[in-house]
Scaffold this motif. Structure first.
Motif, short mmCIF file in Angstrom:
data_model
loop_
_atom_site.label_atom_id
_atom_site.label_comp_id
_atom_site.label_asym_id
_atom_site.label_seq_id
_atom_site.Cartn_x
_atom_site.Cartn_y
_atom_site.Cartn_z
N LYS A 1 80.74 -19.96 -115.03
CA LYS A 1 82.21 -20.58 -115.32
C LYS A 1 82.31 -22.40 -115.88
CE LYS A 1 86.98 -19.85 -114.78
NZ LYS A 1 87.63 -18.96 -113.88
N LYS A 2 82.54 -22.33 -117.10
CA LYS A 2 82.96 -24.29 -116.89
C LYS A 2 84.59 -24.11 -116.25
CE LYS A 2 84.43 -27.91 -120.44
NZ LYS A 2 84.01 -28.09 -121.34
N PRO A 3 84.36 -25.01 -115.31
CA PRO A 3 85.95 -25.73 -114.16
C PRO A 3 86.31 -25.89 -115.39
CG PRO A 3 83.35 -26.50 -113.48
CD PRO A 3 83.55 -26.42 -114.36
N ASN A 4 87.68 -26.03 -114.70
CA ASN A 4 89.04 -25.85 -115.41
C ASN A 4 89.33 -27.59 -115.37
OD1 ASN A 4 89.82 -23.12 -116.11
ND2 ASN A 4 90.29 -23.20 -114.00
N ALA A 5 90.03 -27.87 -116.47
CA ALA A 5 89.72 -29.63 -116.12
C ALA A 5 90.91 -29.95 -115.10
CB ALA A 5 90.90 -29.97 -117.78
N ILE A 6 91.35 -30.67 -114.33
CA ILE A 6 92.16 -30.77 -113.49
C ILE A 6 92.89 -32.59 -113.31
CG2 ILE A 6 91.04 -29.32 -112.16
CD1 ILE A 6 90.12 -31.22 -110.23
N PRO A 7 94.17 -32.51 -112.77
CA PRO A 7 94.77 -34.11 -112.69
C PRO A 7 94.25 -34.84 -112.18
CG PRO A 7 95.98 -32.21 -112.62
CD PRO A 7 94.66 -31.78 -112.83
N LYS A 8 94.24 -36.36 -112.93
CA LYS A 8 92.34 -37.04 -111.44
C LYS A 8 93.78 -37.25 -110.05
CE LYS A 8 92.66 -40.46 -115.10
NZ LYS A 8 92.38 -41.52 -115.36
N VAL B 1 92.99 -27.89 -103.12
CA VAL B 1 93.62 -28.12 -103.94
C VAL B 1 92.81 -28.40 -104.99
CG1 VAL B 1 95.52 -29.34 -105.03
CG2 VAL B 1 95.95 -28.91 -103.22
N ALA B 2 92.09 -29.23 -106.11
CA ALA B 2 90.58 -29.08 -106.59
C ALA B 2 89.85 -27.87 -106.91
CB ALA B 2 90.16 -30.87 -106.31
N ASN B 3 89.54 -27.59 -106.36
CA ASN B 3 88.73 -26.62 -106.10
C ASN B 3 89.47 -25.05 -106.90
OD1 ASN B 3 86.27 -25.09 -105.63
ND2 ASN B 3 87.30 -23.67 -104.26
N PHE B 4 90.72 -24.74 -106.20
CA PHE B 4 91.62 -24.10 -106.55
C PHE B 4 91.97 -23.89 -108.39
CE2 PHE B 4 95.41 -22.37 -107.76
CZ PHE B 4 95.22 -21.04 -107.52
N LEU B 5 92.33 -25.37 -108.62
CA LEU B 5 92.92 -25.78 -110.04
C LEU B 5 91.46 -25.81 -110.70
CD1 LEU B 5 95.37 -28.42 -109.21
CD2 LEU B 5 96.04 -26.65 -110.05
N SER B 6 90.15 -25.52 -110.52
CA SER B 6 89.70 -26.06 -110.84
C SER B 6 88.51 -24.30 -111.62
CB SER B 6 87.86 -26.36 -110.45
OG SER B 6 87.85 -27.32 -109.84
N ASN B 7 89.85 -23.25 -110.99
CA ASN B 7 89.22 -22.17 -110.85
C ASN B 7 90.24 -20.99 -111.69
OD1 ASN B 7 85.92 -21.61 -109.69
ND2 ASN B 7 87.32 -22.77 -108.90
N VAL B 8 91.12 -21.77 -111.74
CA VAL B 8 92.65 -20.19 -111.32
C VAL B 8 93.47 -21.65 -112.55
CG1 VAL B 8 94.29 -19.11 -111.03
CG2 VAL B 8 92.83 -19.82 -108.95
N LYS B 9 93.41 -20.96 -113.85
CA LYS B 9 94.43 -21.86 -114.56
C LYS B 9 95.34 -21.51 -114.69
CE LYS B 9 91.15 -20.80 -118.75
NZ LYS B 9 90.88 -20.49 -119.99
N VAL B 10 96.86 -22.46 -114.57
CA VAL B 10 97.94 -22.56 -114.34
C VAL B 10 99.00 -22.85 -116.60
CG1 VAL B 10 99.90 -23.59 -113.93
CG2 VAL B 10 98.23 -23.73 -112.45
N ILE B 11 99.09 -21.44 -116.73
CA ILE B 11 99.26 -21.65 -117.46
C ILE B 11 100.97 -21.53 -118.12
CG2 ILE B 11 98.96 -20.45 -119.72
CD1 ILE B 11 96.83 -19.44 -119.10
N GLY B 12 101.61 -22.43 -119.28
CA GLY B 12 103.56 -22.48 -119.14
C GLY B 12 103.07 -20.64 -120.43
N LEU C 1 101.63 -28.19 -106.71
CA LEU C 1 102.55 -27.73 -106.18
C LEU C 1 102.32 -26.20 -106.77
CD1 LEU C 1 106.09 -28.82 -107.40
CD2 LEU C 1 104.67 -29.50 -105.33
N VAL C 2 101.50 -25.48 -107.62
CA VAL C 2 101.36 -23.71 -107.36
C VAL C 2 99.80 -23.89 -106.23
CG1 VAL C 2 100.18 -21.95 -108.47
CG2 VAL C 2 101.90 -23.11 -109.41
N ALA C 3 98.55 -24.67 -106.84
CA ALA C 3 97.84 -24.93 -106.22
C ALA C 3 98.54 -25.18 -104.67
CB ALA C 3 96.85 -26.00 -106.54
N ALA C 4 98.95 -26.00 -104.47
CA ALA C 4 99.56 -26.52 -102.78
C ALA C 4 100.19 -25.44 -102.21
CB ALA C 4 100.02 -27.71 -102.24
N ALA C 5 100.93 -24.17 -102.95
CA ALA C 5 101.56 -22.79 -102.74
C ALA C 5 100.39 -21.60 -102.35
CB ALA C 5 102.44 -22.36 -103.47
N ALA C 6 99.26 -22.25 -102.67
CA ALA C 6 97.59 -21.22 -102.77
C ALA C 6 97.08 -21.67 -101.69
CB ALA C 6 97.52 -21.58 -104.24
N ILE C 7 97.19 -22.91 -101.24
CA ILE C 7 96.12 -22.94 -100.27
C ILE C 7 97.09 -22.73 -98.41
CG2 ILE C 7 95.02 -25.27 -98.74
CD1 ILE C 7 93.78 -23.43 -101.53
#
Length: 255
Positions: free
Chosen positions: A23-30, A60-71, A83-89
């Motif tokens: 699976k290709k990792p999701n693009a995440i913020p810098k 947090v970065a690993n979470f965002l690489s594997n889980v998409k946050v969609i509006g 914030l989503v990733a922080a809540a998860a971790i």
């Protein structure tokens, strides 16, 4: 026959290959953007040592690489994702290597929604873990996601609440008794403590949100919000409950 066999092998390879494609990792913020948001908005992160902040960022970065946050009918920016990733971790931070294996996406809605995921009309749901076809999805109201971190005057954090439900669900039963966090010998004392505290809530003898008295499942999620959002107040008001949650979550930060 040889030509046919080779052709069949090539065809089989073309069919099977996609199944094993990584699976290709999701693009995440810098990195500097994520760290800046964590430092500004997430008190849990602010209270960590420099070394532990680095570890929190990696999770947090690993979470965002594997889980998409969609509006859904709303935009999603770097702050929302972080914030989503922080809540998860936050609830699993002390458990190195533990990750959410059955979640693929987090949907953000522009406001509260109903059981059919409509956000027009009279709605009151601000977060939920999906079921059935949506069991790999967490749904959150974006304003409540942000308020959970940016408003320090309450003990509510909707996103943490929903990820705690996922932790509770990890043993196969969402029942307020998270076996992944509890040694068996502590299960009965925890159940008794829950029931005692829920009765106090029903009698109006507790400052814990009344929603916690609706079920053991919601009690665990609500008091976990309280624990991570206002740990000092929880320790003062409910010392036994605080001690139990601190042991469950392996919490090391002093309050």
């Amino acid at each position: 026959m040889i030509i046919v066999a080779v052709a069949l092998l090539l065809l089989l390879a073309l069919i099977i290959r996609p199944l094993f494609k990584k699976k290709k990792p999701n693009a995440i913020p810098k990195e500097e953007i994520i760290k800046g948001i964590l430092e500004k908005e997430v008190r849990f992160y602010q209270n960590l040592s420099s070394e532990r902040k680095a570890g929190f960022y990696e999770r947090v970065a690993n979470f965002l690489s594997n889980v998409k946050v969609i509006g859904v009918d709303t935009t999603v920016d770097d702050t929302d994702k972080t914030l989503v990733a922080a809540a998860a971790i936050i609830p699993i931070f002390e458990f190195e290597g533990w990750a959410y294996t059955h979640i693929n996406e987090v949907l953000l809605y522009p406001k509260p929604f109903d059981q059919n995921f409509n956000f027009e009309g009279e709605n009151h749901i601000v977060g939920m873990v999906g079921n059935g076809a949506m069991q790999s999805t967490v749904i959150l109201s974006k304003p409540f996601l942000r308020d959970g971190f940016m408003n320090d005057n309450n003990d509510s954090n909707t996103a943490i609440h929903e990820f705690v439900h996922l932790i509770d669900k990890a043993d196969g039963a969402t029942d307020g008794v998270p076996e992944v966090l509890l040694q068996h010998k502590y299960s009965l004392p925890w159940i008794k403590l829950m029931k005692d505290e829920m009765e106090k809530i029903r009698k109006g003898e507790s400052d814990i949100d009344t929603y916690a008295a609706s079920s053991e499942t919601e009690f665990f999620a609500v008091v976990s919000e309280y624990f991570f959002k206002q740990p000092r107040l929880l320790k003062e008001q409910h010392p036994e409950l605080y001690a139990r949650l601190k042991t469950m979550f392996g919490h090391k930060t002093k309050v």
